[in-house]
Each structure stands twice: as structure tokens, then as C-alpha cells.
Design an enzyme around this catalytic site. Structure first.
Site, PDB file in Angstrom:
ATOM      1  N   LYS A 186       0.970  -1.820  -0.003  1.00 52.16           N
ATOM      2  CA  LYS A 186      -0.101  -0.067   0.282  1.00 52.16           C
ATOM      3  C   LYS A 186       0.719   1.184  -0.145  1.00 52.16           C
ATOM      4  O   LYS A 186       1.977   1.324   0.582  1.00 52.16           O
ATOM      5  CB  LYS A 186      -1.765  -0.212   0.868  1.00 52.16           C
ATOM      6  CG  LYS A 186      -2.332  -0.814   1.285  1.00 52.16           C
ATOM      7  CD  LYS A 186      -2.643  -1.220  -0.322  1.00 52.16           C
ATOM      8  CE  LYS A 186      -3.972  -1.798  -0.206  1.00 52.16           C
ATOM      9  NZ  LYS A 186      -4.130  -3.120  -0.446  1.00 52.16           N
TER      10      LYS A 186
HETATM   11  C1  LIG Z   1      -5.437  -4.072   0.653  1.00 57.02           C
HETATM   12  C2  LIG Z   1      -6.843  -3.858   0.683  1.00 57.02           C
HETATM   13  C3  LIG Z   1      -7.275  -4.138   1.812  1.00 57.02           C
HETATM   14  C4  LIG Z   1      -7.015  -4.705   3.039  1.00 57.02           C
HETATM   15  O1  LIG Z   1      -5.700  -4.895   3.575  1.00 57.02           O
HETATM   16  P1  LIG Z   1      -4.985  -6.600   4.593  1.00 57.02           P
HETATM   17  O2  LIG Z   1      -4.236  -5.255   5.462  1.00 57.02           O
HETATM   18  O3  LIG Z   1      -4.230  -6.550   2.960  1.00 57.02           O
HETATM   19  O4  LIG Z   1      -5.663  -7.174   5.022  1.00 57.02           O
HETATM   20  C5  LIG Z   1      -9.487  -4.669   1.858  1.00 57.02           C
HETATM   21  N1  LIG Z   1      -9.781  -3.859   1.021  1.00 57.02           N
HETATM   22  C6  LIG Z   1      -8.793  -3.076   0.170  1.00 57.02           C
HETATM   23  C7  LIG Z   1      -9.786  -2.294  -1.279  1.00 57.02           C
HETATM   24  C8  LIG Z   1      -7.768  -2.874  -0.218  1.00 57.02           C
HETATM   25  O5  LIG Z   1      -6.494  -2.959  -1.639  1.00 57.02           O
END
Ligand SMILES: *Cc1c(COP(=O)(O)O)cnc(C)c1O
Length: 400
Positions: A186
């Protein structure tokens, strides 16, 4: 999008603070930790940056969504409206609390179509959960109006859109609750981690207790804590929070690099007949983590996607074929392939997604390509990439 490209001295400093005192746990051990409270500091920094009264860190973005739902009392049989284009985490978090995922179409914003949301509302609906996919906002004003009219909660999944805004407000802060992911890929990362923001003191208290076994965190003696309700362990560690603290302090720098790189690529594609761009709502500014564009039809899009790959442009996503992000390939959801028995209310309420088509979303996703915007590109690399992309697209016979 990935903050992991630019780890530096700030991350090292905060990590070393934690390793020096040895307290990897976010709660307690007051004497040992020499004043270092990385998770607490990151929560305070998140409140300030996101204009929110309360922030709670947890172990992942998926945990953030789950805890946010639980904090608002969403449970078995409640219906939650979510988009067909998202990450599998969206329905996972719902099913974790026993809630029923009600999947609806997206539009050319690549986020929830408000008209489709309105049609999906039933007496069992509790929450509308827009997902600000690929860095840009859902149509929050329209969705909020629907929520107000039908007495529903607005829960923003801002996991991919940290730093974007709507009506001048940070994404995540517009609805009743907002969630972020700090996983490894992210815009800013803790390695693994997530955050919930809200202005609602009760939800914040619930999230605090629920994410740590229901402990109420009252008083100085941890052993004397009460458990006002059941919880789980969705805690973040001090090591993860330390990395996140450094990364959040660099978010605005990351955003300006993304915007600069995005703008170069977009300018290069702008003049190509047949290329149009994902609609960003007028009130919104994206975080520029992806450049998403449309081609005239599915077959041309497939050819363009292949041409981009063949010419060595990495990081181009054709989500329509991707089994993480689009309903077409979510066979495990369609067939409810659970390891154990699912809650009866969930199974009973669950539409048969193997039989429901989403032609409106197919028509958009079939024509969409997203390019990941990296932080570490040099100015020259971005320029070269822009030329390569434009050339590859123009070389597809249907595009010339
Ligand atoms: C990455 C993501 C999540 C979940 O995040 P994690 O930290 O990987 O559990 C939820 N929603 C969206 C749209 C994402 O891109």
C-alpha cells in the site's frame, strides 16, 4: 503506490527505539519502554492527518474492516452493500462478523454506482461500504444522502486511497467509519497493519476493546481489566507501528511524487484517440497511486494490455481477469467454499452469486487498464515509460 520503495532513516530510527527497549507490545510495560509508544503516537498522527477524532490501529486492513463493522454492532444476518470491484478482503470482513455481502455494480468511477446501491437496499441493510479503488473516491455525497435517507451506516474502505480527498476531506473521514490498510504494497506500509478512523466515541471505544480480547484498558493494572463484551486479537505490534509512524510522516512527499509521475503518464496518453480516463468525482482528488484508463472495447483492451506487457511496461493491470479484485473469478465466494460450516443466517441471506450477472460492471471492467504509479522512478524513467506506453498503444491496429 508502494511506500516500501523508499524506506530510510526515519523508519530505522523508530524501529531502533522499539528494539532498544525491547517492548514489542503496544499495551503495558510502561516502565520498560522509556517513553516509546509507537502505536499510540501513530494513532495520534493519524487523527491529525485524517481530521478524525479517534483512530485505532489493528493488524491489517481486513482486520480494520472487521473491527469497524463489529464496533458499530453489525452482526449475523445484517446486509452490507459493497462493490463487485474491490479486494476479496471486503467480503471476508463481512462474513467474519456473519454479515451478508450484497454485491452491486460499479460505474465509470470504478466505485459503487449510487443508483445500483439504492436498488439493493432492503429492510435488512445496515451498511453501505464504498471502496475507493485504485486511489480515487466513490461518489460519497450521493451515497451519504442514501444512507441518511435509509438510516444506514457509511463505512469507507480507503485501503487503496490514503491521501485522496472528497469535498476537501481526507478519504476515510467522510463516512461514519473509515478504514486503511498498511500492508506491504500500500501507499504507506507497516509491513502488515490497518487503521480505523471515526468521530464516534462509542465506536472508537468498541474498536479499542474488541481488537484486544474485549479488554477495557481501564486503570494501570492490566490484570484487573474488565471485559464489557467479547473480542478478538487484532492488535498491531510496536515494530509495525514504528515503521508506519515513519511512513505516515512521509505520506505527503509520497503523494507529490505519485502526482508528478501520474501526470507525465496521463499527459502522454491523453492525446491518443480512443483512450479515456476513469472518472474522478468533481468533489474529489485522487491520491495518484494508479492511472486507470478505458479503451473502446474488450477485445482492443486485451490487445493493448498484451502490447504494453510485450513492450516491457510492467505494473499494468487488467482487473477483469484478476481473481483478487473482480467478482468474475471469485469462485470460492460463489460456491461458498468454507472450511467449516458458515453461520446459518449468512448462508440463508446470501444471494447465489454464481447465478447473478453484472453486465454493467463487465462492460466497464472489460475495458479498463490500471497502471501502478511507482515512487522510485527517476524523471528519465517516467519519461521513457510514457513514450513506451503511448507507442505500444498506438501500435495496436484498432487504435491507429
Ligand atoms: C489491501 C486492501 C484491503 C485489505 O488490507 P490488508 O491489510 O491486506 O488486509 C482491503 N480492501 C482493499 C480495497 C484493499 O486494497
Amino acid at each position: 503506490m508502494p511506500g516500501f520503495e523508499l524506506f530510510g532513516d526515519t523508519e530505522r530510527k523508530h524501529l531502533n527505539d522499539v528494539l532498544d527497549n525491547g517492548v514489542l507490545m503496544r499495551y503495558g510495560f510502561d516502565g520498560m519502554r522509556k517513553g516509546h509508544w509507537k502505536a499510540r503516537e501513530l494513532e495520534a498522527a493519524l487523527c491529525e492527518r485524517m481530521h478524525a477524532k479517534h483512530a485505532k490501529l489493528v493488524s491489517s486492513g481486513t482486520a480494520a474492516l472487521t473491527v469497524a463493522l463489529a464496533s458499530a454492532g453489525v452482526g449475523a444476518g445484517d446486509e452490507v452493500i459493497m462493490p463487485v470491484f474491490t479486494f476479496v478482503a471486503s467480503f471476508e470482513s463481512l462474513m467474519a462478523v456473519g454479515a451478508v455481502p450484497v454485491l452491486v455494480d460499479i460505474d465509470d468511477t470504478l466505485t459503487l454506482d449510487p443508483a445500483a446501491v439504492e436498488k439493493a437496499i432492503t429492510p435488512r441493510t445496515r451498511v453501505v461500504m464504498p471502496v475507493h479503488m485504485c486511489g480515487s473516491s466513490a461518489q460519497l455525497r450521493e451515497l451519504k444522502a442514501l444512507c441518511d435517507r435509509h438510516n444506514l451506516l457509511l463505512l469507507e474502505d480507503a485501503c487503496q486511497a490514503i491521501g485522496g480527498t472528497y469535498d476537501g476531506k481526507p478519504l476515510g473521514s467522510y463516512g461514519d467509519l473509515g478504514c486503511f490498510s498498511f500492508d506491504y504494497v500500500k501507499t504507506i506500509t507497516c509491513g502488515e497493519g490497518g487503521g480505523i478512523i471515526t468521530d464516534n466515541a462509542e465506536y472508537a471505544k468498541h474498536a479499542d476493546h474488541y481488537s484486544d480480547h474485549g479488554h477495557d484498558h481501564e486503570g494501570n493494572d492490566r490484570g484487573a481489566e474488565q471485559h464489557p463484551f467479547l473480542g478478538y486479537n487484532y492488535r498491531i505490534s510496536e515494530l509495525h507501528a514504528a515503521v508506519g509512524l515513519a511512513q505516515l510522516s512521509r505520506l505527503d512527499d509520497f503523494l507529490s511524487i505519485q502526482k508528478k509521475n501520474y501526470t507525465v503518464l496521463r499527459t502522454a496518453l491523453q492525446g491518443i484517440p480512443g483512450v479515456t480516463f476513469r472518472r474522478v468525482p468533481e468533489e474529489a482528488e485522487e491520491n495518484y497511486s494508479f492511472l486507470s484508463f478505458f479503451l473502446p472495447d474488450e477485445s482492443t483492451t486485451r490487445k493493448v494490455h498484451k502490447a504494453l506487457g510485450d513492450s516491457g511496461v510492467d505494473g499494468c493491470f487488467y482487473w477483469y481477469d484478476n481473481n483478487w479484485h473482480y467478482i468474475k473469478k471469485w469462485d470460492h465466494l460463489k460456491q461458498l467454499k468454507a472450511l467449516g460450516k458458515l453461520p446459518a443466517e449468512l448462508v440463508k441471506g446470501m444471494p447465489d452469486y454464481s447465478k447473478i450477472g453484472f453486465p454493467a460492471s463487465d462492460a466497464i471492467m472489460g475495458r479498463t487498464i490500471s497502471v501502478l504509479i511507482k515512487l522510485s522512478w527517476t524523471a528519465q524513467e517516467v519519461e521513457e515509460r510514457a513514450v513506451k506506453m503511448a507507442d505500444a498503444i498506438r501500435a495496436v491496429p484498432e487504435m491507429s
